[in-house]
Write an enzyme that holds these catalytic residues in place. Sequence first.
Site: not given
Ligand code: DX5
Ligand code: ZN
Length: 207
Positions: A140, A135, A6, A167, A142-143, A64, A33, A35, A66, A31
């Site tokens: 929303g 999910m 991602s 994910d 990462g990390g 993806h 993301d 948002m 969101m 990937h």
């Molecule tokens: C979260 C995203 C993920 C995210 C994953 O809303 O859909 O794709 O970037 O990030 P990590 O690997 O840091 O959890």
């Molecule tokens: Zn994602």
Amino acid sequence: MILAPSILAADFSKIEQELKELDEYKVKWVHLDVMDGKFVPNVTFDSKFVREIRPLTKMFFDVHLMIMNPLKEIKKYVDAGAELITIHHESADEAQVVIDLIKSYGIKTGISIKPNTEVNEIKHLLDKVDLVLIMSVEPGKGGQSFILKAIDKIKQLKGGNYLIEVDGGINEETAKLCLQAGADVLVAGTYVFKDKNNIKVLNNLDY
Ligand code: DX5
Ligand code: ZN
């Protein structure tokens, strides 16, 4: 196993270089993301950005969404070069209608569920999608830490005519659990971009 890094965790000021490095590690999927600040509190990028980075790599574009009410946005992402568009079951528009629209453009389609949504809520969609995205964190950002309930969902979904993608919170340990349970595609942001050698770690997992 397909690894889908991602780019949320990438350095956007040198995105061309980041994508090139993924290519060098023979990564097949990336990937993306999206948002909108409504379905989730954060805003990332939209179809314009997807279109702009499209010429920079040949990787498969796993988008993806969101976002709330994705129906009216689909064509923009198709035109931008998405090869798979995954929408959320929770994103207000009737998922079946959005999925049919995505398929009408001849690209692949996925349905995603948040950690608190049960697999049986999307049962009626399973024979219509190419991929189910589980999910393993609250969408929303990462990390975050992996929510173990995702493992049960992988097991429930195993055996269908679709890929199972997971994910959120993927690292060496959680990746193993997902693969043992039957996952096909793993999304990893933080873990991959903090050290790209982790791509090898994930690709070489013995599970
Ligand atoms: C979260 C995203 C993920 C995210 C994953 O809303 O859909 O794709 O970037 O990030 P990590 O690997 O840091 O959890
Ligand atoms: Zn994602």
